[in-house]
Design a protein around this motif. Structure first.
Motif, mmCIF file in Angstrom:
data_model
loop_
_atom_site.group_PDB
_atom_site.id
_atom_site.type_symbol
_atom_site.label_atom_id
_atom_site.label_comp_id
_atom_site.label_asym_id
_atom_site.label_seq_id
_atom_site.Cartn_x
_atom_site.Cartn_y
_atom_site.Cartn_z
ATOM 1 N N UNK A 137 0.847 -1.194 0.000
ATOM 2 C CA UNK A 137 0.000 0.000 0.000
ATOM 3 C C UNK A 137 0.881 1.241 0.000
ATOM 4 N N UNK A 138 0.572 2.188 -0.878
ATOM 5 C CA UNK A 138 1.302 3.442 -0.956
ATOM 6 C C UNK A 138 0.360 4.619 -0.829
ATOM 7 N N UNK A 139 0.863 5.842 -0.927
ATOM 8 C CA UNK A 139 0.020 7.032 -0.777
ATOM 9 C C UNK A 139 -1.151 7.085 -1.758
ATOM 10 N N UNK A 140 -0.989 6.489 -2.935
ATOM 11 C CA UNK A 140 -2.052 6.536 -3.943
ATOM 12 C C UNK A 140 -2.853 5.244 -4.000
ATOM 13 N N UNK A 141 -2.635 4.327 -3.047
ATOM 14 C CA UNK A 141 -3.365 3.066 -3.056
ATOM 15 C C UNK A 141 -2.431 1.885 -3.247
ATOM 16 N N UNK A 142 -2.932 0.771 -3.802
ATOM 17 C CA UNK A 142 -2.094 -0.413 -3.973
ATOM 18 C C UNK A 142 -0.894 -0.130 -4.864
ATOM 19 N N UNK A 143 0.237 -0.792 -4.559
ATOM 20 C CA UNK A 143 1.435 -0.677 -5.381
ATOM 21 C C UNK A 143 1.700 -2.028 -6.032
ATOM 22 N N UNK A 144 2.550 -2.032 -7.050
ATOM 23 C CA UNK A 144 2.830 -3.280 -7.747
ATOM 24 C C UNK A 144 3.761 -4.167 -6.917
ATOM 25 N N UNK A 163 -4.314 -4.193 3.821
ATOM 26 C CA UNK A 163 -3.783 -3.785 2.534
ATOM 27 C C UNK A 163 -4.684 -4.321 1.431
ATOM 28 N N UNK A 164 -4.943 -3.515 0.401
ATOM 29 C CA UNK A 164 -5.731 -4.003 -0.732
ATOM 30 C C UNK A 164 -4.915 -4.831 -1.713
ATOM 31 N N UNK A 165 -3.612 -4.937 -1.494
ATOM 32 C CA UNK A 165 -2.740 -5.680 -2.407
ATOM 33 C C UNK A 165 -2.609 -7.131 -1.968
ATOM 34 N N UNK A 166 -2.521 -8.025 -2.930
ATOM 35 C CA UNK A 166 -2.287 -9.436 -2.648
ATOM 36 C C UNK A 166 -0.780 -9.659 -2.561
ATOM 37 N N UNK A 167 -0.293 -9.971 -1.362
ATOM 38 C CA UNK A 167 1.143 -10.194 -1.166
ATOM 39 C C UNK A 167 1.450 -11.635 -0.766
ATOM 40 N N UNK A 168 0.543 -12.557 -1.043
ATOM 41 C CA UNK A 168 0.775 -13.953 -0.673
ATOM 42 C C UNK A 168 2.036 -14.522 -1.320
ATOM 43 N N UNK A 169 2.383 -14.007 -2.477
ATOM 44 C CA UNK A 169 3.570 -14.499 -3.164
ATOM 45 C C UNK A 169 4.835 -14.301 -2.326
ATOM 46 N N UNK A 170 4.796 -13.358 -1.363
ATOM 47 C CA UNK A 170 5.970 -13.130 -0.524
ATOM 48 C C UNK A 170 6.306 -14.323 0.356
ATOM 49 N N UNK A 171 5.314 -15.161 0.618
ATOM 50 C CA UNK A 171 5.575 -16.315 1.474
ATOM 51 C C UNK A 171 6.599 -17.268 0.860
ATOM 52 N N UNK A 172 6.798 -17.177 -0.434
ATOM 53 C CA UNK A 172 7.777 -18.031 -1.116
ATOM 54 C C UNK A 172 9.095 -17.313 -1.390
ATOM 55 N N UNK A 199 -0.903 -11.269 7.806
ATOM 56 C CA UNK A 199 -1.821 -10.352 7.126
ATOM 57 C C UNK A 199 -3.170 -10.267 7.830
ATOM 58 N N UNK A 200 -3.737 -9.067 7.791
ATOM 59 C CA UNK A 200 -5.081 -8.843 8.320
ATOM 60 C C UNK A 200 -6.097 -8.676 7.200
ATOM 61 N N UNK A 201 -5.755 -9.119 5.987
ATOM 62 C CA UNK A 201 -6.671 -8.909 4.876
ATOM 63 C C UNK A 201 -6.780 -7.436 4.538
ATOM 64 N N UNK A 202 -7.944 -7.029 4.104
ATOM 65 C CA UNK A 202 -8.185 -5.641 3.726
ATOM 66 C C UNK A 202 -8.928 -4.915 4.841
ATOM 67 N N UNK A 236 -8.931 2.281 -0.310
ATOM 68 C CA UNK A 236 -8.049 1.444 0.509
ATOM 69 C C UNK A 236 -8.817 0.290 1.146
ATOM 70 N N UNK A 237 -9.951 0.593 1.775
ATOM 71 C CA UNK A 237 -10.684 -0.430 2.499
ATOM 72 C C UNK A 237 -11.873 -0.977 1.733
ATOM 73 N N UNK A 238 -12.415 -2.074 2.261
ATOM 74 C CA UNK A 238 -13.714 -2.543 1.804
ATOM 75 C C UNK A 238 -14.761 -1.771 2.585
ATOM 76 N N UNK A 239 -15.544 -0.973 1.903
ATOM 77 C CA UNK A 239 -16.494 -0.075 2.559
ATOM 78 C C UNK A 239 -17.875 -0.716 2.602
ATOM 79 N N UNK A 240 -18.432 -0.810 3.813
ATOM 80 C CA UNK A 240 -19.727 -1.447 4.008
ATOM 81 C C UNK A 240 -20.549 -0.637 5.002
ATOM 82 N N UNK A 241 -21.837 -0.942 5.041
ATOM 83 C CA UNK A 241 -22.724 -0.383 6.048
ATOM 84 C C UNK A 241 -22.840 -1.376 7.210
#
Length: 366
Positions: free
Chosen positions: A62-69, A93-102, A111-114, A126-131
């Motif tokens: 996650x960066x200032x503008x949202x997810x990063x590559x 984080x909205x980014x999928x970083x599971x690949x880091x485990x390898x 990870x706490x998910x999003x 950034x977040x999943x927005x819900x009511x």
């Protein structure tokens, strides 16, 4: 093989004293205090040995503008690694970083998910927005996606009132926490405001992030409930900037943020005096750069912790809370070698002689 010619600050015993070993070895990536039959060819590392630091509140990907590559996310993780943070709790984080485990070169990530946030009450994208009626379903999904943690935004500015306000009715938050616990995960909640803390206690939330609204009374209640707190002082130092940005449209919010900024050291002291477990976290990943874990430890000392208390919040205590070992027989060799005793001066954390991750001395990454 590594030969760690200590002292080795292995762990805290039940009395709160540091167990010090004179030396240790690393074999096949793990710690042993038993001298190997042969030490031929062992690389010798001299200095004070400390478990790898923990950044219990950061945002990888996650960066200032949202997810990063992926490349940028890896740079973030390597920056934390080179600063000595070898266990990261990604607090949303909205980014999928599971690949880091390898990837054996990056720190371990929990990870706490999003983030789960109230609609239009958090950083956009950034977040999943819900009511509130969808909160249970949202946190349950994140509990299944994470590594034992869910991150909920507990309060944020309410533009209708012009000040910080809780995001969730306490009944819905209570049901959400129960749903996460039923799935075997824990809940960390972003909170700045005093008003939100009683609801978090009532709901059974596990960990308060920032918690700048904490005082002696709520600290005592948090300690009794077993709540942990991550103060993120290097981030909340920016409250004056938040106040200045919000003052033209939201003067009440601005005044509130200035008051919370002024109380930050006292809030930390209240937590310590009450016996609350503190965790070191930087909130890196948005406007806060990665690699500031030593600065956060120093900030806790400046706020009134002893060096040993701050070190525990960064190592033994945080690792125990997150279910990770310190320097124990057979534990993964994630550690720092320091030029002097960090119990005397936590400033030595800024310049380790060596960072050892998974039993291998690593050099600064790209």
């Amino acid at each position: 093989m590594l030969h760690l010619r200590g002292p080795v600050l292995a762990r805290l015993d039940p009395a709160g004293e540091v167990e010090v070993r004179d030396q240790a070895w690393v074999l096949d990536g793990r710690i042993t205090f038993e001298r190997p039959a042969s030490t031929d060819g062992a690389e010798v590392l001299d200095g004070w040995v400390l478990p790898g630091l923990v950044d219990a509140h950061c945002h990888v990907g996650l960066g200032p503008a949202g997810p990063v590559d992926a490349q940028a996310a890896r740079r973030q993780a390597l920056t934390d690694r080179d600063a000595g943070a070898l266990l990261l709790r990604d607090a949303g984080s909205p980014a999928d970083t599971r690949w880091m485990d390898d990837d054996d070169e990056v720190p371990r990530v929990l990870r706490a998910g999003r983030h789960v946030a109230r609609s239009r009450r958090y950083l956009r994208g950034v977040g999943e927005e819900v009511e509130p009626e969808d909160l249970v379903a949202a946190v349950s999904a994140q509990a299944r996606a994470g590594d034992g943690w869910v991150k909920v935004v507990g309060d944020w500015i309410d533009r209708s009132t012009g000040d910080l306000a809780p995001c969730w009715p306490v009944a819905e938050l209570t049901r959400a926490v129960a749903a996460v616990h039923a799935l075997g995960a824990r809940v960390a909640v972003h909170t700045f405001s005093e008003e939100t803390l009683p609801d978090l206690l009532a709901a059974g939330v596990d960990c308060w992030e920032h918690a700048t609204g904490l005082d002696g009374e709520t600290a005592a209640a948090a300690a009794a409930a077993g709540v942990a707190v991550t103060p993120t002082l290097v981030n909340t130092a920016r409250f004056l900037d938040f106040a200045a940005a919000g003052a033209p449209k939201f003067p009440t919010y601005a005044a509130h943020m200035r008051a919370l900024h002024a109380r930050r050291p006292q809030a930390v002291r209240d937590a310590v005096d009450a016996g609350v477990r503190l965790l070191v976290g930087t909130d890196a990943g948005t406007e806060v750069p990665h690699g500031l874990v030593a600065d956060e430890v120093a900030a806790l000392v400046e706020a009134g912790l002893t060096p040993l208390q701050a070190l525990s919040a960064a190592t033994w205590g945080s690792r125990s809370y997150l279910g990770a070992p310190a320097l124990e027989e057979g534990a993964p060799a994630d550690l720092l070698v320091l030029p002097a005793d960090p119990r005397e001066d936590v400033g030595v954390l800024r310049a380790p002689r060596a960072v050892v991750l998974r039993g291998r001395a690593v050099s600064p990454g790209p």
